[in-house]
Motif scaffolding. Structure first.
Motif, PDB file in Angstrom:
ATOM      1  N   ASP A 203      23.042  81.057  57.812  1.00 45.64           N
ATOM      2  CA  ASP A 203      22.244  79.844  57.761  1.00 45.64           C
ATOM      3  C   ASP A 203      23.108  78.685  58.264  1.00 45.64           C
ATOM      4  N   LEU A 204      23.081  78.459  59.570  1.00 44.39           N
ATOM      5  CA  LEU A 204      23.909  77.418  60.177  1.00 44.39           C
ATOM      6  C   LEU A 204      23.054  76.231  60.582  1.00 44.39           C
ATOM      7  N   LYS A 205      23.553  75.058  60.280  1.00 45.89           N
ATOM      8  CA  LYS A 205      22.862  73.823  60.614  1.00 45.89           C
ATOM      9  C   LYS A 205      23.870  72.787  61.070  1.00 45.89           C
ATOM     10  N   GLY A 206      23.396  71.822  61.801  1.00 47.33           N
ATOM     11  CA  GLY A 206      24.232  70.700  62.192  1.00 47.33           C
ATOM     12  C   GLY A 206      25.411  71.094  63.048  1.00 47.33           C
ATOM     13  N   LYS A 207      26.567  70.524  62.747  1.00 44.88           N
ATOM     14  CA  LYS A 207      27.767  70.747  63.562  1.00 44.88           C
ATOM     15  C   LYS A 207      28.285  72.179  63.491  1.00 44.88           C
ATOM     16  N   ARG A 208      27.942  72.923  62.462  1.00 44.46           N
ATOM     17  CA  ARG A 208      28.388  74.322  62.344  1.00 44.46           C
ATOM     18  C   ARG A 208      27.812  75.181  63.461  1.00 44.46           C
TER      19      ARG A 208
ATOM     20  N   HIS B 252      28.150  78.916  68.390  1.00 39.88           N
ATOM     21  CA  HIS B 252      28.034  79.055  69.847  1.00 39.88           C
ATOM     22  C   HIS B 252      29.373  79.447  70.461  1.00 39.88           C
ATOM     23  N   LEU B 253      30.441  78.868  69.970  1.00 37.20           N
ATOM     24  CA  LEU B 253      31.773  79.198  70.468  1.00 37.20           C
ATOM     25  C   LEU B 253      32.086  80.672  70.232  1.00 37.20           C
TER      26      LEU B 253
ATOM     27  N   THR C  88      30.034  82.906  72.552  1.00 41.25           N
ATOM     28  CA  THR C  88      30.571  82.882  73.911  1.00 41.25           C
ATOM     29  C   THR C  88      31.838  83.723  73.997  1.00 41.25           C
ATOM     30  N   MET C  89      32.678  83.626  72.984  1.00 41.35           N
ATOM     31  CA  MET C  89      33.895  84.434  72.952  1.00 41.35           C
ATOM     32  C   MET C  89      33.547  85.920  72.950  1.00 41.35           C
ATOM     33  N   LYS C  90      32.597  86.307  72.104  1.00 37.91           N
ATOM     34  CA  LYS C  90      32.204  87.708  72.009  1.00 37.91           C
ATOM     35  C   LYS C  90      31.637  88.206  73.338  1.00 37.91           C
ATOM     36  N   ALA C  91      30.799  87.410  73.971  1.00 36.29           N
ATOM     37  CA  ALA C  91      30.182  87.797  75.244  1.00 36.29           C
ATOM     38  C   ALA C  91      31.209  87.981  76.354  1.00 36.29           C
TER      39      ALA C  91
ATOM     40  N   ALA D  61      40.692  76.491  60.843  1.00 33.46           N
ATOM     41  CA  ALA D  61      40.418  77.908  60.614  1.00 33.46           C
ATOM     42  C   ALA D  61      39.357  78.117  59.542  1.00 33.46           C
ATOM     43  N   ALA D  62      39.279  77.226  58.576  1.00 34.07           N
ATOM     44  CA  ALA D  62      38.302  77.365  57.494  1.00 34.07           C
ATOM     45  C   ALA D  62      36.863  77.228  57.998  1.00 34.07           C
ATOM     46  N   ASP D  63      36.672  76.675  59.185  1.00 38.96           N
ATOM     47  CA  ASP D  63      35.324  76.508  59.734  1.00 38.96           C
ATOM     48  C   ASP D  63      34.738  77.807  60.265  1.00 38.96           C
ATOM     49  N   PHE D  64      35.570  78.845  60.405  1.00 35.71           N
ATOM     50  CA  PHE D  64      35.128  80.087  61.012  1.00 35.71           C
ATOM     51  C   PHE D  64      35.153  81.203  59.985  1.00 35.71           C
ATOM     52  N   PRO D  65      34.069  81.979  59.889  1.00 30.07           N
ATOM     53  CA  PRO D  65      34.010  83.049  58.891  1.00 30.07           C
ATOM     54  C   PRO D  65      34.999  84.170  59.203  1.00 30.07           C
ATOM     55  N   ALA D  66      35.694  84.644  58.195  1.00 29.60           N
ATOM     56  CA  ALA D  66      36.699  85.692  58.371  1.00 29.60           C
ATOM     57  C   ALA D  66      36.063  87.008  58.814  1.00 29.60           C
TER      58      ALA D  66
END
Length: 48
Positions: free
Chosen positions: A4-9, A14-15, A18-21, A32-37
């Protein structure tokens, strides 16, 4: 997997998409805390 992502998250999501693709598995960030482990990426900080 859904998140459930909203706003700036959404920019972080998207980043990661794009990395995965493009086969990129490591990210260097000051937030680092902004990205799920469990995302399957190596999230690194400059201290690492």
């Amino acid at each position: 997997m859904t998140h459930d992502l909203k706003g700036k998250r959404i920019h972080d999501a998207h980043l990661l998409a794009t990395m995965k693709a493009n086969g990129v598995s490591r990210l260097l960030t000051y937030n680092a805390a902004d990205f799920p482990a469990e995302a399957g990426f190596s999230i690194l900080t400059p201290e690492d």
